[in-house]
Enzyme design. Structure first.
Site, PDB file in Angstrom:
ATOM      1  CB  SER A   1     -74.085 -92.312 105.504  1.00  0.00           C
ATOM      2  OG  SER A   1     -75.172 -91.832 104.772  1.00  0.00           O
TER       3      SER A   1
ATOM      4  CG  HIS B   1     -72.955 -87.272 105.560  1.00  0.00           C
ATOM      5  ND1 HIS B   1     -72.510 -88.007 104.475  1.00  0.00           N
ATOM      6  CD2 HIS B   1     -73.913 -88.029 106.142  1.00  0.00           C
ATOM      7  CE1 HIS B   1     -73.179 -89.150 104.413  1.00  0.00           C
ATOM      8  NE2 HIS B   1     -74.041 -89.182 105.407  1.00  0.00           N
TER       9      HIS B   1
ATOM     10  CG  ASP C   1     -69.692 -87.174 102.628  1.00  0.00           C
ATOM     11  OD1 ASP C   1     -69.325 -86.944 103.793  1.00  0.00           O
ATOM     12  OD2 ASP C   1     -70.772 -87.729 102.341  1.00  0.00           O
TER      13      ASP C   1
END
Length: 273
Positions: free
Chosen positions: A217, A75, A123
């Site tokens: 992230s 992402h 992911d």
């Protein structure tokens, strides 16, 4: 875009912030400053996206798995338009041109072909660097787990990054770290939308007082000195529990993509293959 509210900073929840005194200078809410250069596998991803609406920057974490390859979250780098990524290795203060830093452009990147943004399933992304990183005291690779190697519930793991340090957008220039425990999958199955037991890990602080947030992230969750997880997502507005990408599930996928890089079968732009 990349740093939407539910994506993982090392922070208290807003309600809990009201119950504690403001931190003194040098204190970090929910986490602490790492010993400089004690996480030599850490990578800072400086991302630039160009599309019809213009050009805008973003950032994420990542980790070096071999001198020419970095793992991160899908992402972070999936977006309409042209995505250009520069990886910064050997950094502690990301706003300073430290002598230890190595800045290397990403030549190719591949996003898992089954990545689903709705739920952040699969992911994971692999980035191929233009040149090999120089391995030294400040820049080193990290060990990956074996295929489907598990981590016991209750294991204390570490996650580091340069993400926000509170829900109100407080930022940090230096790398922070926080300890989080591996939780039972049942907890995330109940509280995290579209949680996948095989490809995700349930992680967090039971008190909800610390965790990852914007900008973290893609960074690694280190358990037993191996990169078992990748910072992925969590329920909106909450720090606990969080879903991390389970690296051991994707261990066969990683060398497959590295071989494709070696054969120059990937274009110079992001691929969904």
């Amino acid at each position: 875009m990349f740093r939407h509210p539910r994506h993982c900073c090392l922070s208290f929840s807003p309600l809990q912030q009201q119950c504690f005194a403001q931190p003194q200078e040098g204190e970090i809410i929910g986490g602490k400053v790492v010993v400089p250069h004690s996480r030599p596998y850490m990578a800072y991803l400086k991302i630039k996206v160009t599309n019809e609406t213009g050009t805008y920057p973003s950032s994420c974490g990542g980790f070096l798995i071999r001198p020419d390859a970095v793992l991160s979250a899908a992402h972070c780098v999936v977006e309409e338009g042209t995505v250009k990524v520069t990886v910064i290795l050997g950094a502690h203060n990301i706003r300073v041109q430290e002598r230890s830093q190595q800045r290397i452009r990403v030549r190719n990147l591949v996003i898992h072909r089954n990545f689903d943004r709705d739920g952040d399933i699969n992911d994971i992304a692999l980035l191929k660097l233009e040149t090999n990183a120089t391995i030294n005291a400040y820049v080193q690779t990290v060990t990956l787990p074996r295929h489907n190697e598990g981590v016991r519930v209750g294991t204390k793991c570490e996650v580091a990054g340069w993400g926000d340090t509170s829900f109100n957008g407080s930022t940090t220039d230096v790398m922070m770290e926080v300890d989080l425990k591996v939780q039972n999958d049942t907890l995330c199955l109940q509280q995290v939308r579209k949680y996948q037991r095989r490809s995700m890990m349930c992680v967090g602080d039971e008190n909800g007082r610390k965790g990852t947030y914007h900008g973290d992230s893609g960074g690694p969750l280190i358990c037993n000195q191996k990169a078992h997880g990748i910072v992925s997502h969590r329920p909106s507005g909450r720090l606990f529990p969080a879903a991390f990408t389970r690296v051991s599930h994707f261990v066969p996928w990683i060398p497959q993509q590295l071989r494709r890089f070696a054969l120059q079968e990937l274009p110079a732009s992001p691929s969904s293959q």
